[in-house]
Design a protein around this motif. Structure first.
Motif, mmCIF file in Angstrom:
data_model
loop_
_atom_site.group_PDB
_atom_site.id
_atom_site.type_symbol
_atom_site.label_atom_id
_atom_site.label_comp_id
_atom_site.label_asym_id
_atom_site.label_seq_id
_atom_site.Cartn_x
_atom_site.Cartn_y
_atom_site.Cartn_z
ATOM 1 N N LEU A 40 0.849 -1.191 0.000
ATOM 2 C CA LEU A 40 0.000 0.000 0.000
ATOM 3 C C LEU A 40 0.888 1.246 0.000
ATOM 4 C CD1 LEU A 40 -2.543 -0.961 2.831
ATOM 5 C CD2 LEU A 40 -2.750 -1.407 0.394
ATOM 6 N N ASN A 41 0.413 2.288 -0.669
ATOM 7 C CA ASN A 41 1.167 3.547 -0.592
ATOM 8 C C ASN A 41 0.634 4.382 0.577
ATOM 9 O OD1 ASN A 41 -1.227 4.662 -1.466
ATOM 10 N ND2 ASN A 41 -0.476 5.269 -3.478
ATOM 11 N N CYS A 42 1.109 5.606 0.703
ATOM 12 C CA CYS A 42 0.723 6.420 1.871
ATOM 13 C C CYS A 42 -0.718 6.924 1.776
ATOM 14 C CB CYS A 42 1.694 7.569 2.073
ATOM 15 S SG CYS A 42 1.656 8.788 0.756
ATOM 16 N N TYR A 43 -1.398 6.624 0.672
ATOM 17 C CA TYR A 43 -2.832 6.923 0.577
ATOM 18 C C TYR A 43 -3.647 5.642 0.764
ATOM 19 C CZ TYR A 43 -1.300 11.397 -1.335
ATOM 20 O OH TYR A 43 -0.699 12.624 -1.511
ATOM 21 N N GLU B 226 10.392 3.035 4.215
ATOM 22 C CA GLU B 226 10.608 4.349 3.601
ATOM 23 C C GLU B 226 11.437 4.099 2.345
ATOM 24 O OE1 GLU B 226 13.428 7.018 5.373
ATOM 25 O OE2 GLU B 226 12.196 8.754 4.885
ATOM 26 N N VAL B 227 10.842 4.380 1.206
ATOM 27 C CA VAL B 227 11.514 4.128 -0.071
ATOM 28 C C VAL B 227 12.028 5.451 -0.633
ATOM 29 C CG1 VAL B 227 11.177 3.345 -2.449
ATOM 30 C CG2 VAL B 227 10.041 2.138 -0.570
ATOM 31 N N TYR B 228 13.302 5.469 -0.946
ATOM 32 C CA TYR B 228 13.856 6.683 -1.573
ATOM 33 C C TYR B 228 15.016 6.303 -2.476
ATOM 34 C CZ TYR B 228 17.409 6.440 2.127
ATOM 35 O OH TYR B 228 18.407 6.045 2.969
ATOM 36 N N PRO C 235 7.230 6.142 -6.614
ATOM 37 C CA PRO C 235 7.858 7.399 -6.168
ATOM 38 C C PRO C 235 8.377 7.265 -4.735
ATOM 39 C CG PRO C 235 5.576 7.768 -6.887
ATOM 40 C CD PRO C 235 5.787 6.298 -6.827
ATOM 41 N N ASP C 236 9.308 8.122 -4.377
ATOM 42 C CA ASP C 236 9.796 8.128 -2.993
ATOM 43 C C ASP C 236 8.630 8.346 -2.039
ATOM 44 O OD1 ASP C 236 12.213 7.962 -4.195
ATOM 45 O OD2 ASP C 236 13.037 9.828 -3.386
ATOM 46 N N GLY C 237 8.702 7.683 -0.912
ATOM 47 C CA GLY C 237 7.629 7.864 0.076
ATOM 48 C C GLY C 237 7.555 6.702 1.045
ATOM 49 N N LEU C 238 6.475 6.677 1.790
ATOM 50 C CA LEU C 238 6.261 5.607 2.761
ATOM 51 C C LEU C 238 5.363 4.540 2.142
ATOM 52 C CD1 LEU C 238 5.632 7.744 5.975
ATOM 53 C CD2 LEU C 238 7.719 6.547 5.320
ATOM 54 N N TYR C 239 5.748 3.300 2.333
ATOM 55 C CA TYR C 239 4.979 2.167 1.807
ATOM 56 C C TYR C 239 4.776 1.124 2.899
ATOM 57 C CZ TYR C 239 5.588 4.388 -2.640
ATOM 58 O OH TYR C 239 5.535 5.308 -3.658
ATOM 59 N N TYR C 240 3.700 0.381 2.767
ATOM 60 C CA TYR C 240 3.321 -0.575 3.798
ATOM 61 C C TYR C 240 3.046 -1.926 3.139
ATOM 62 C CZ TYR C 240 2.586 3.862 6.142
ATOM 63 O OH TYR C 240 2.773 5.130 6.659
#
Lengths: 236, 110
Positions: free
Chosen positions: B50-53, B107-109, B86-91
């Motif tokens: 899942l992405n941060c949304y 945290e993917v970057y 994209p860079d961001g938080l993923y679950y």
């Protein structure tokens, strides 16, 4: 709410020679607002972070303020237009290493010091709303008036999520609706020669915004919920 | 000026060290990685990202029977369209018999 009403009654004593007579006019004012938004998506997001092992803290109150124009167009009708901002936040923080903070203060001769917390993840939802509302004056006595009204809101909202190495943001806009009851009190104080009035307003807003970015897939920022607002106005 | 910078350098290093603290309760990843998960009992497993949304951007494992115990899987940081996220938080959610039993955060970057 009760405290606010007491405050309003204390500082907003009716002007001398207060009368029931009506005189049309416009006022400009600044308000401070606290609201209690639904934000179910953000609550679910906080729960997901908690499930992942973070003590994610999400606020329950959104704070904001606005610039308003309030107009008495007739004895029984009043209109209001405003532009305001609201902020809702949450996040995950860790305590600073105490020794690290001590060295930081020592080496910088006190120029820098941590606030005790390392903000690891910051969630920030902001809304800018344009509101237009029409009120029916229920009663008007000795400088005090009570009115009830409703009207549309147009909101532009952004969601920002910052982590140590990333920053994600999305935005969207949406149309909503607000209904409220307001109490206004003419003050004995004057700002120069301009009449001063205090207002207290409480109500409910239905105001959700979908983030339009592709990645967000209509993620909803729901600012709907009860609110209370206090403001001061000067006559124009 | 030079002496002042020399004096401030240790503090700046400390701030820098604090900013890159590796003790966060999530992993920081820049490329494909392997993760492990434990199943308390055998059952049908789904692994979703899942992405941060909170949108499902990739299904790593779908309706797959697995035995109880420790298992490993990997994510190449691609979404379901095979595009790098994209860079961001993923679950990553580990779902056993339609119940979420674990959520892992990354945290993917670049």
């Amino acid at each position: 709410m009760t405290l606010l009403m007491l405050l309003l009654c204390t500082i907003g004593q009716p002007s001398e020679g207060g009368t029931d007579s009506f005189s049309p006019g416009f006022r400009i004012g600044f308000t401070f607002m606290a609201s209690f938004p639904s934000m179910q998506s953000e609550k679910d997001f906080a729960d997901m972070n908690t499930a992942a092992g973070l003590n994610f803290e999400l606020g329950s109150t959104a704070w904001g303020g606005s610039v308003e124009v309030l107009g008495d167009v007739s004895e029984k009708f009043r209109i209001r237009g405003s532009v305001g901002g609201t902020n809702f936040s949450g996040g995950y923080s860790e305590d600073y290493n105490a020794m690290q903070n001590i060295f930081l203060v020592l080496f910088t001769l006190g120029l820098f010091s941590g606030d005790g917390e390392d903000h690891v993840i910051d969630l920030n939802d902001q809304a800018i709303s344009i509101e237009a509302q029409a009120y029916y004056v229920l009663s008007r006595t000795a400088g005090m008036s009570v009115s009830a009204g409703a009207g549309p809101i147009y909101t532009f909202a952004t969601r920002k999520l910052d982590s140590p190495n990333t920053a994600t943001s999305g935005s969207g806009s949406g149309l909503g609706f607000v209904a409220s009851l307001r109490l206004d009190q003419e003050s004995t104080f004057k700002l120069g020669c301009l009449p001063l009035m205090f207002g207290l307003e409480g109500g409910y807003r239905m105001n959700s915004v979908k983030i339009s970015d592709e990645e967000a897939d209509d993620y909803e920022l729901d600012f709907s919920g009860p609110f209370v607002k206090i403001g001061s106005y000067i006559g124009l | 000026m030079g002496k002042l910078l020399l004096f401030l350098m240790p503090a700046l290093l400390l701030i820098s060290a604090g900013c890159n603290d590796s003790t966060y309760p999530f992993e920081q990843v820049t490329e494909e990685f392997t993760f492990t998960y434990d199943l308390p009992n055998e059952g049908v497993v789904d692994l979703i990202v899942l992405n941060c949304y909170m949108n499902n951007i990739r299904t790593l494992l779908a309706d797959t029977a697995q035995s109880s115990g420790s298992h490993t899987s990997s994510w190449d940081l691609l979404d379901s369209s095979a595009i790098r996220v994209p860079d961001g938080l993923y679950y990553i959610r580990i779902i056993l018999d339609e119940d979420v039993i674990e959520t892992q955060m990354y945290e993917v970057y670049q």
